[in-house]
Design an enzyme around this catalytic site. Structure first.
Site, PDB file in Angstrom:
ATOM      1  N   CYS A  92       0.818  -1.213   0.000  1.00  0.00           N
ATOM      2  CA  CYS A  92       0.000   0.000   0.000  1.00  0.00           C
ATOM      3  C   CYS A  92       0.855   1.269   0.000  1.00  0.00           C
ATOM      4  O   CYS A  92       0.493   2.266  -0.641  1.00  0.00           O
ATOM      5  CB  CYS A  92      -0.994   0.003   1.163  1.00  0.00           C
ATOM      6  SG  CYS A  92      -0.272  -0.312   2.791  1.00  0.00           S
TER       7      CYS A  92
ATOM      8  N   HIS B  42      -2.269   1.024   7.342  1.00  0.00           N
ATOM      9  CA  HIS B  42      -2.534   1.152   5.905  1.00  0.00           C
ATOM     10  C   HIS B  42      -2.078   2.524   5.416  1.00  0.00           C
ATOM     11  O   HIS B  42      -2.006   3.478   6.202  1.00  0.00           O
ATOM     12  CB  HIS B  42      -4.027   0.961   5.660  1.00  0.00           C
ATOM     13  CG  HIS B  42      -4.419   0.873   4.202  1.00  0.00           C
ATOM     14  ND1 HIS B  42      -3.865  -0.056   3.343  1.00  0.00           N
ATOM     15  CD2 HIS B  42      -5.306   1.585   3.469  1.00  0.00           C
ATOM     16  CE1 HIS B  42      -4.389   0.104   2.142  1.00  0.00           C
ATOM     17  NE2 HIS B  42      -5.263   1.094   2.185  1.00  0.00           N
TER      18      HIS B  42
ATOM     19  N   ASP C 257      -8.533   4.606  -1.563  1.00  0.00           N
ATOM     20  CA  ASP C 257      -7.974   3.394  -0.971  1.00  0.00           C
ATOM     21  C   ASP C 257      -7.355   2.455  -2.015  1.00  0.00           C
ATOM     22  O   ASP C 257      -8.056   1.925  -2.877  1.00  0.00           O
ATOM     23  CB  ASP C 257      -9.074   2.661  -0.193  1.00  0.00           C
ATOM     24  CG  ASP C 257      -8.521   1.648   0.794  1.00  0.00           C
ATOM     25  OD1 ASP C 257      -7.462   1.036   0.505  1.00  0.00           O
ATOM     26  OD2 ASP C 257      -9.153   1.436   1.839  1.00  0.00           O
TER      27      ASP C 257
END
Ligand SMILES: [Ca+2]
Ligand SMILES: [Ca+2]
Ligand SMILES: [Ca+2]
Ligand SMILES: [Ca+2]
Lengths: 228, 228
Positions: B60, B173, B191
């Site tokens: 991520c 994250h 996201d």
């Protein structure tokens, strides 16, 4: 001897500056205003979530199909390295043996896809569509289709057109459509060749003309897939 | 014996339904209305054009960095199979030998990245940023930062937070932030774990709390990168 105009046309990213001037990239303030004021944006969010770059220079049809499958949440195969997460990719869309019969990656890499081949690929994964070639679709029927489909989150549109007719350089191309603005009569193409061009708002009339071009491979006019 | 509530929590995609109720996915009508009425959307268009899925479960931070580099049009290396087109990918961001010294793909695949490591990776490619850990950033300073940065197309924000504190399942994250709505005081997270969660609008206060969590690897609080 090259004239200044010829020089400008050669180095310009546009094949036709006059046409290209009407294109509004989503990356500009004007492009964002259009997105914010557009009334037909029902497909936009889920297509944006699925937006990706075509995996090679010939995969625009594949990329468009993958975006549509993901945006409609069609049950997908697993993806290597992602444990239990399932989603469509430009690789696993060809996974099962029969997918290869529909159209092979090797053939696509050589010559791209026709409108019918993209339709077949989607159909193979259980998603049906109407194939509307540019020569049978009137401008007003096209405009109606845009308004209706882009205002309904249950269906999608993939357009097949010749870039040059909207003022860009290149040739035949596929991408999903994501929004329609009635005030300016412009439609947003989520361009999967992201290394080359930004997504643009284009006049309905110009895209319609670009859809009415001949695809040398199929011998038919390009057009649009109206996908359920 | 599992109570109905426990059962619901187990099968639910949310770790905390009460918190999660406040999240508004971009794929809903409400999410789209927020995007259309938000006044701080200057980063949105170019980030949307660069939006991609993290290449594996631990990438991520890498995906966020790639999106920021592409959205700022930082000169990129070539990409195999794309002739003369240059753009950043989650592969070529590590191309040069010295990139591997900054942080190695193997290490990231094992344990993800810290806020400082993402900062270093961007810095290695010539892009500087301010690293703001959650414990030194007041809520009002955070809100100001959102309004200012998301209204200015020349800079970017990558947030590092604990999903559970905003009501999702998971842990630490990274993702870019793309828009801020002052009326609802919500910010849009693009996201990069697109196989798992849609992009959501989250209350500023909830994201701020999620940034103030401890990253066990660095021993520091998570936070945000303010990127020029
Ligand atoms: Ca329908
Ligand atoms: Ca639709
Ligand atoms: Ca600035
Ligand atoms: Ca900014």
């Amino acid at each position: 001897r090259i004239s200044l105009l010829s020089f400008a046309l050669i180095v310009s990213p546009w094949s036709n500056p006059a046409l290209a001037e009407k294109l509004v990239p989503i990356t500009t303030s004007e492009g964002m205003v259009l997105l914010q004021t557009s009334k037909s944006v029902s497909d936009y969010g889920s297509l944006m979530e699925a937006f990706l770059t075509q995996a090679n220079l010939a995969y625009c049809g594949v990329a468009s199909a993958v975006m549509v499958l993901n945006s409609l949440a069609i049950p997908a195969p697993p993806v290597d390295g992602f444990r239990n997460y399932h989603f469509w990719t430009q690789d696993n869309i060809f996974d099962s043996d029969s997918s290869q019969l529909v159209i092979s990656p090797a053939k696509i890499k050589r010559q791209g896809m026709t409108l019918q081949e993209v339709q077949n690929l989607l159909s193979h994964h259980g998603v049906s569509s109407k194939r509307l070639h540019g020569d049978i679709l009137s401008l007003s029927a096209f405009r109606s289709l845009l308004k209706t489909n882009l205002d309904d989150s249950s269906d999608r549109l993939i357009v097949n057109y010749d870039r040059r007719v909207i003022g860009q350089k290149g040739g035949g191309h596929f991408s999903p459509l994501a929004a329609y603005d009635a005030i300016t009569d412009k439609v947003l193409i989520l361009d999967v060749a992201r290394y080359r061009y930004p997504s643009v708002w284009v006049k309905t009339h110009d895209l319609w003309r670009a859809m009415r071009t001949l695809d040398g491979i199929s011998g038919l006019k390009r057009g649009i897939l109206s996908i359920e």
